[in-house]
Design an enzyme around this catalytic site. Structure first.
Site, short mmCIF file in Angstrom:
data_model
loop_
_atom_site.label_atom_id
_atom_site.label_comp_id
_atom_site.label_asym_id
_atom_site.label_seq_id
_atom_site.Cartn_x
_atom_site.Cartn_y
_atom_site.Cartn_z
N ARG A 95 -10.41 -9.42 46.41
CA ARG A 95 -9.72 -10.44 45.60
C ARG A 95 -9.85 -11.79 46.30
O ARG A 95 -9.85 -11.86 47.53
CB ARG A 95 -8.25 -10.00 45.52
CG ARG A 95 -7.39 -10.83 44.61
CD ARG A 95 -7.50 -10.40 43.19
NE ARG A 95 -6.48 -11.02 42.39
CZ ARG A 95 -6.68 -11.49 41.15
NH1 ARG A 95 -7.87 -11.40 40.58
NH2 ARG A 95 -5.70 -12.01 40.46
N THR A 368 -13.64 -10.91 32.64
CA THR A 368 -13.60 -9.95 33.72
C THR A 368 -14.57 -8.88 33.26
O THR A 368 -14.95 -8.87 32.08
CB THR A 368 -12.15 -9.41 33.85
OG1 THR A 368 -11.28 -10.47 34.21
CG2 THR A 368 -12.01 -8.30 34.88
N1 GLY Z 1 -7.90 -12.57 36.60
C1 GLY Z 1 -7.32 -11.52 35.90
C2 GLY Z 1 -6.68 -10.51 36.77
O1 GLY Z 1 -7.07 -10.35 37.91
O2 GLY Z 1 -5.75 -9.87 36.36
#
Ligand code: GLY
Length: 558
Positions: A95, A368
Site C-alpha cells: 500500500r 482498481t
Molecule cells: N483506493 C481504494 C481502496 O484501496 O480501497
C-alpha cells in the site's frame, strides 16, 4: 497366520490410504484478470517454470501497462498468497504511504473547507508508490524465477505497444481535463489534446525502462538513484512535497491475513491497512447465525444489509494503519461481538443508521484491478492493486511513463467528512508521515472441504460488499461465471441507502425492502470487475471467470 487374501486386502487398503494422503494437485492452472494480455502474461511465465507467485508478478506488472487507469507502478496493492507445499499464508502489503511532509491543511480550500480536488488530482494526492516493492517482495521471497523473466511480458508490451479497448479510451476521456494539466501525462495518454480513437496503439517505452530497472536492481531501481530523483523533482515541480527519503524509506510489509470460519468454510482475506477482512469477518460472523439459505431473497437481503451497515460503521470508527494505531481487531472479529450485533437486528425492520451508536468523528468511477490465480501445484494468489480513482492523480512525471496514484484521498483527511467513496473516518485513519491509508481492497480465499475459490474485485467502498456477495454465492455452489455476473447491492452505513445494480431486485422485492424501512436506490451504472478462479478437488475441475462488465476472455484455464 495371515491368509494371502487378507494380505491383498491390507495391501489395497495401504495403497488407497496412500492415494488419499497424497497431496491433490490441479491438473491445470487458472487465471482471471481484467485484461487478456495480463492473463496471457501469467500463463507465459507459468510456461517458463514459474509458480502462481511468479504469475502474480507478471499479471500485476502487465496490468500496470495495459490498464494504467486502474493500477500501476505508481500505485499500490495488497497480495494474498497461499503456498501449497506448507500451507503458508501471507498478505504482502504494498500500500502507498503518506510522504513525511504530509500536512492536512494542504487539503483545505481558501475557505478552510475540504477541497476534494486537492486530494484526488495532482501531486498532493499521490502517496509514495508501493507496487514496485510489492512485486520485488513476491518475486524474491515466493517466486521461482528472476524478475527479468516475470517482468518480461510487461516490458515487451510496454515497448511494442498494444491497442487499448473501448473502456480504456472512454476512461481517458473521463479524466481528460486533469490529464491535460500535466505535459507528460498529456503526451502519454492524449492525442492532440484529445482522448485517442479506437485503433490507436499505446506505447510506453519509458515505463519499459522503469520495469527493466526494477528487473535488474530490485527495489533500488525504483526507490533510489536516477529514477527516484526524477520522481521527486517532478512531483515537487508540480507542487508536491515528496523527498528522496520518502522513497528510500518505503518498504513492502508482510502481514498475517484475517482468517475465520464461516459455517465450515475457511475464509482467508485482507488484514489492515485494508478494512476488508475485518468487515467481512464481522458481516459473516453476524450472518453465520442465520439459516440464510432457508430465507426468501428479501429477508436474506435485509439481514445482509444490516450486517453491512454495522460493519461499515465500525470501519469508520476503528480502522487505520496497524503500524500507527491500535485497533480492537480481535473484538470486532469475535463471535461474541457478532452475537451482540445480531441481537440488535430486527428480523423484519431496517435499523436506521442514525440509531446506531454514532461513530466518533475525530462518486464512484473508482479504479482498481483484481486478479486471481491457481497453479498446477495448488498455490493460490489473489492480488488487488490500484491507483485509486481513474488514472489516479493524473500526474505523470516526465521520463517515467506511469501515472501516480491519488491514494491520499483514502485517508480521513478531514475527520467526519466523506472521501470520494462517501466513506467516513476519524483520527485512526488520519495521515501521518509514512502511514498507509485505509483500504477496502479484499483479495480473498474461500476454502471448503472440497472447493476453493479465489475472489476479489475493484470498486472502492463497494469492494467489501461485492466480495461478501461473491463468497456467499460461491458457498451456495454458484460457478464463477455466474457469481461474477450477478447483479450487486451495497450498503455502507452512511448514506443510509441500499444502492443496487439494475436487476438486483424485482419491483416486488424493492417494495418489500422499502416496507421494512430500507431506502433502495437503483444505480444506472454497473460496478466492479470481479475476477474469480475456483478448484473443485473432487472432480479436479478448475474454472476461471472474468467479470462480463469488463473484458471478456480474460478468465482462462489451461
Ligand atoms: N483506493 C481504494 C481502496 O484501496 O480501497
Amino acid at each position: 497366520m495371515t491368509s494371502p487374501r487378507a494380505l491383498w486386502v491390507l495391501l489395497l487398503m495401504a495403497v488407497a490410504a496412500g492415494a488419499l494422503a497424497a497431496p491433490v494437485k490441479p491438473r491445470q492452472a487458472a487465471i482471471a484478470s481484467a485484461h487478456v494480455l495480463a492473463t496471457e502474461a501469467g500463463f507465459e511465465v507459468l510456461g517458463k517454470g514459474g509458480n502462481a507467485f511468479d504469475a502474480a508478478v507478471a499479471v500485476a506488472a502487465t496490468l500496470a501497462v495495459v490498464e494504467p487507469q486502474s493500477s500501476g507502478i505508481g500505485g499500490g496493492g495488497l497480495f494474498l498468497l497461499q503456498r501449497a507445499s506448507d500451507g503458508h499464508e501471507v498478505m504482502v502489503d504494498a500500500r502507498e504511504t503518506a510522504p513525511a511532509a504530509v500536512d492536512m491543511r494542504d487539503y483545505l480550500g481558501a475557505d478552510g473547507k475540504p477541497d476534494r480536488a486537492r486530494s484526488i488530482n495532482g501531486p498532493l494526492s499521490a502517496g509514495i508508490p508501493g507496487e514496485p516493492a510489492g512485486l520485488v517482495w513476491i518475486a524474491q521471497r515466493y517466486g521461482k524465477l528472476p524478475l527479468k523473466v516475470s517482468l518480461a511480458p510487461a516490458i515487451r508490451i510496454a515497448r511494442n505497444g498494444f491497442k487499448p479497448d473501448g473502456r480504456f479510451l472512454k476512461e481517458v476521456a473521463m479524466r481528460k481535463e486533469v490529464i491535460a494539466r500535466y505535459p507528460a501525462s498529456a503526451a502519454l495518454y492524449l492525442v492532440n489534446g484529445e482522448a485517442p480513437k479506437p485503433g490507436w496503439t499505446f506505447r510506453t517505452p519509458d515505463l519499459a525502462r522503469v520495469l527493466e530497472r526494477i528487473a535488474e536492481q530490485g527495489n533500488a531501481g525504483f526507490y533510489q538513484g536516477d529514477l527516484a530523483r526524477t520522481l521527486v523533482e517532478g512531483v515537487r515541480a508540480a507542487g508536491g512535497n515528496w523527498t528522496l527519503a520518502d522513497l528510500e524509506r518505503y518498504e513492502a510489509k508482510e502481514r498475517a491475513p484475517i482468517a475465520f470460519d464461516y459455517r465450515g468454510w475457511r475464509i482467508v482475506t485482507a488484514s489492515p491497512p485494508s478494512s476488508g477482512g475485518v468487515a467481512l469477518a464481522e458481516m459473516l460472523n453476524v450472518l453465520g447465525g442465520y439459516e440464510l439459505d432457508r430465507l426468501d431473497k428479501v429477508h436474506r437481503t435485509h439481514l445482509m444489509v444490516e450486517a453491512m451497515r454495522r460493519a461499515y460503521r465500525d470501519r469508520a470508527e476503528y480502522l487505520g494503519d496497524p503500524d500507527f494505531v491500535p485497533m480492537p481487531i480481535a473484538r470486532l472479529t469475535s463471535a461474541d461481538y457478532a452475537a451482540g450485533l445480531r441481537a440488535g437486528i430486527h428480523p423484519d425492520k431496517a435499523t436506521p443508521s442514525e440509531l446506531l451508536p454514532p461513530y466518533l468523528a475525530g462518486e464512484q468511477g473508482s479504479h482498481t484491478s483484481h486478479f486471481s490465480i491457481i497453479d498446477r501445484d495448488g498455490n493460490l494468489a489473489a492480488g488487488t492493486q490500484t491507483v485509486n480513482l481513474i488514472f489516479g492523480s493524473g500526474l505523470v512525471v516526465a521520463g517515467t511513463g506511469f501515472v501516480l496514484n491519488d491514494e491520499m484521498d483514502d485517508f480521513a483527511l478531514v475527520a467526519g467528512k466523506p472521501n470520494a467513496f462517501g466513506l467516513l473516518g476519524n483520527e485512526r485513519n488520519a495521515p501521518r508521515p509514512g502511514s498507509r491509508p485505509l483500504s477496502s481492497m479484499s483479495p480473498t480465499f474461500v476454502i471448503g472441504p472440497d472447493r476453493i475459490g479465489v475472489i476479489g474485485t475493484p470498486g472502492g467502498s463497494r469492494i467489501i460488499t461485492m466480495v461478501l456477495e461473491g463468497i456467499l454465492a460461491f458457498i451456495d455452489g454458484q460457478p464463477p461465471a455466474q457469481l461474477v455476473a450477478n447483479a450487486r447491492f451495497h450498503h455502507q452505513y452512511l448514506p443510509d441507502v441500499i444502492t443496487a445494480e439494475k436487476g438486483a431486485f424485482s419491483a416486488a422485492e424493492t417494495k418489500a425492502l422499502e416496507a421494512m424501512g430500507h431506502q433502495v436506490h437503483e444505480s444506472d451504472r454497473r460496478w466492479g470487475f470481479m475476477n474469480v478462479v475456483s478448484w473443485d478437488r473432487r472432480s479436479g475441475k478448475l474454472q476461471a471467470a472474468a467479470d462480463p462488465r469488463g473484458e471478456s476472455g480474460s478468465g482462462v484455464v489451461r
